[in-house]
Design a protein around this motif. Structure first.
Motif, PDB file in Angstrom:
ATOM      1  N   ILE A 110      37.398  30.592  91.982  1.00 43.44           N
ATOM      2  CA  ILE A 110      36.973  29.195  92.123  1.00 43.44           C
ATOM      3  C   ILE A 110      37.282  28.447  90.821  1.00 43.44           C
ATOM      4  CG2 ILE A 110      35.072  27.633  92.682  1.00 43.44           C
ATOM      5  CD1 ILE A 110      35.841  29.633  94.938  1.00 43.44           C
ATOM      6  N   PRO A 111      38.136  27.399  90.884  1.00 44.18           N
ATOM      7  CA  PRO A 111      38.516  26.675  89.672  1.00 44.18           C
ATOM      8  C   PRO A 111      37.336  25.972  88.985  1.00 44.18           C
ATOM      9  CG  PRO A 111      39.971  26.130  91.504  1.00 44.18           C
ATOM     10  CD  PRO A 111      38.828  26.902  92.061  1.00 44.18           C
ATOM     11  N   VAL A 112      37.546  25.603  87.726  1.00 45.03           N
ATOM     12  CA  VAL A 112      36.485  25.091  86.859  1.00 45.03           C
ATOM     13  C   VAL A 112      35.845  23.807  87.389  1.00 45.03           C
ATOM     14  CG1 VAL A 112      35.982  24.261  84.516  1.00 45.03           C
ATOM     15  CG2 VAL A 112      37.537  26.198  84.840  1.00 45.03           C
ATOM     16  N   THR A 113      36.646  22.799  87.738  1.00 47.57           N
ATOM     17  CA  THR A 113      36.068  21.543  88.216  1.00 47.57           C
ATOM     18  C   THR A 113      35.378  21.734  89.560  1.00 47.57           C
ATOM     19  OG1 THR A 113      37.764  20.304  87.010  1.00 47.57           O
ATOM     20  CG2 THR A 113      36.547  19.107  88.695  1.00 47.57           C
ATOM     21  N   LEU A 119      31.568  22.163  94.743  1.00 47.78           N
ATOM     22  CA  LEU A 119      32.294  21.875  95.981  1.00 47.78           C
ATOM     23  C   LEU A 119      32.227  23.081  96.906  1.00 47.78           C
ATOM     24  CD1 LEU A 119      35.456  20.088  94.532  1.00 47.78           C
ATOM     25  CD2 LEU A 119      33.439  19.037  95.571  1.00 47.78           C
ATOM     26  N   GLN A 120      32.021  22.807  98.191  1.00 52.13           N
ATOM     27  CA  GLN A 120      31.950  23.870  99.190  1.00 52.13           C
ATOM     28  C   GLN A 120      33.326  24.251  99.703  1.00 52.13           C
ATOM     29  OE1 GLN A 120      29.344  21.693 101.832  1.00 52.13           O
ATOM     30  NE2 GLN A 120      27.669  23.085 101.338  1.00 52.13           N
ATOM     31  N   LEU A 125      35.145  14.660  99.407  1.00 48.78           N
ATOM     32  CA  LEU A 125      35.253  13.311  98.875  1.00 48.78           C
ATOM     33  C   LEU A 125      34.018  13.032  98.033  1.00 48.78           C
ATOM     34  CD1 LEU A 125      37.058  10.697  99.128  1.00 48.78           C
ATOM     35  CD2 LEU A 125      35.312   9.885 100.697  1.00 48.78           C
ATOM     36  N   ILE A 126      34.262  12.599  96.805  1.00 52.68           N
ATOM     37  CA  ILE A 126      33.176  12.277  95.888  1.00 52.68           C
ATOM     38  C   ILE A 126      33.379  10.843  95.420  1.00 52.68           C
ATOM     39  CG2 ILE A 126      32.136  12.847  93.656  1.00 52.68           C
ATOM     40  CD1 ILE A 126      33.285  15.747  94.238  1.00 52.68           C
ATOM     41  N   LEU A 127      32.346  10.034  95.538  1.00 52.99           N
ATOM     42  CA  LEU A 127      32.389   8.664  95.023  1.00 52.99           C
ATOM     43  C   LEU A 127      31.557   8.616  93.747  1.00 52.99           C
ATOM     44  CD1 LEU A 127      31.938   6.424  98.202  1.00 52.99           C
ATOM     45  CD2 LEU A 127      34.046   7.182  97.083  1.00 52.99           C
ATOM     46  N   HIS A 138      30.712  14.546  99.718  1.00 54.33           N
ATOM     47  CA  HIS A 138      30.874  14.918 101.121  1.00 54.33           C
ATOM     48  C   HIS A 138      31.939  15.998 101.280  1.00 54.33           C
ATOM     49  CE1 HIS A 138      30.528  14.246 105.445  1.00 54.33           C
ATOM     50  NE2 HIS A 138      31.818  14.517 105.479  1.00 54.33           N
ATOM     51  N   PHE A 139      31.579  17.073 101.975  1.00 52.86           N
ATOM     52  CA  PHE A 139      32.513  18.149 102.302  1.00 52.86           C
ATOM     53  C   PHE A 139      32.944  17.985 103.752  1.00 52.86           C
ATOM     54  CE2 PHE A 139      32.718  22.547 104.191  1.00 52.86           C
ATOM     55  CZ  PHE A 139      34.010  22.811 103.780  1.00 52.86           C
TER      56      PHE A 139
END
Length: 160
Positions: A110-113, A119-120, A125-127, A138-139
């Motif tokens: 699983i990458p760092v960010t 994130l699932q 989408l992240i606002l 939102h996943f």
């Protein structure tokens, strides 16, 4: 009226940027609404819905007010989704907004960010509001009307 406390968006940990003249940071984008679209190029939901939605948001809103950032966050099929493949993908899909390549983690797939934002999966989408706070996380597929309404609501808020 009670103020609502929102979580501060973690910094983006990026190994490489595509479609950006210089490295970007969330701090450098303060004052704008940031639409962070997390995707993988081999993700069917990303290709069918997430990427077209990110392109539509990028085209619909003024870039000085709403900034779309793609986050290519690879948690599977690592060998098939390297930077060279992603560059071809970005060209073929005509993605004109900046794309951040998430930094691989030392402690697993699983990458760092992706870890920092909890994130699932993709698409997500992240606002992020003008002050750098996460306002929507939102996943999966998010209805275009709901995404547009959420962005419109953030645009209508007073900055500061």
């Amino acid at each position: 009226m009670t103020a609502i406390a929102y979580e501060q968006a973690p910094p983006l940990t990026v190994s490489q940027w595509l479609n950006a003249r210089q490295d970007l940071s969330l701090e450098s984008l303060r004052g704008s609404i940031v639409v962070l679209h997390a995707f993988q190029m081999l993700c069917p939901g990303c290709v069918s819905h997430g990427i077209p939605q990110a392109k539509a948001i990028h085209a619909a809103f003024p870039p000085d007010k709403v900034r779309v950032i793609g986050l290519h966050t690879v948690f599977e099929h690592h060998a098939a989704m390297g930077p060279v493949s992603l560059e071809a993908f970005v060209h073929e899909y005509r993605l004109g907004f900046p794309i951040a390549i998430d930094t691989p983690a030392d402690n697993g797939p699983i990458p760092v960010t992706m870890q920092a934002y909890r994130l699932q999966g993709t698409p997500s989408l992240i606002l992020i509001d003008r002050a750098g706070h996460i306002r929507l996380h939102h996943f999966g597929q998010l209805d275009d009307l709901r995404a547009g309404a959420a962005i419109g609501q953030l645009l209508a808020e007073q900055s500061g």
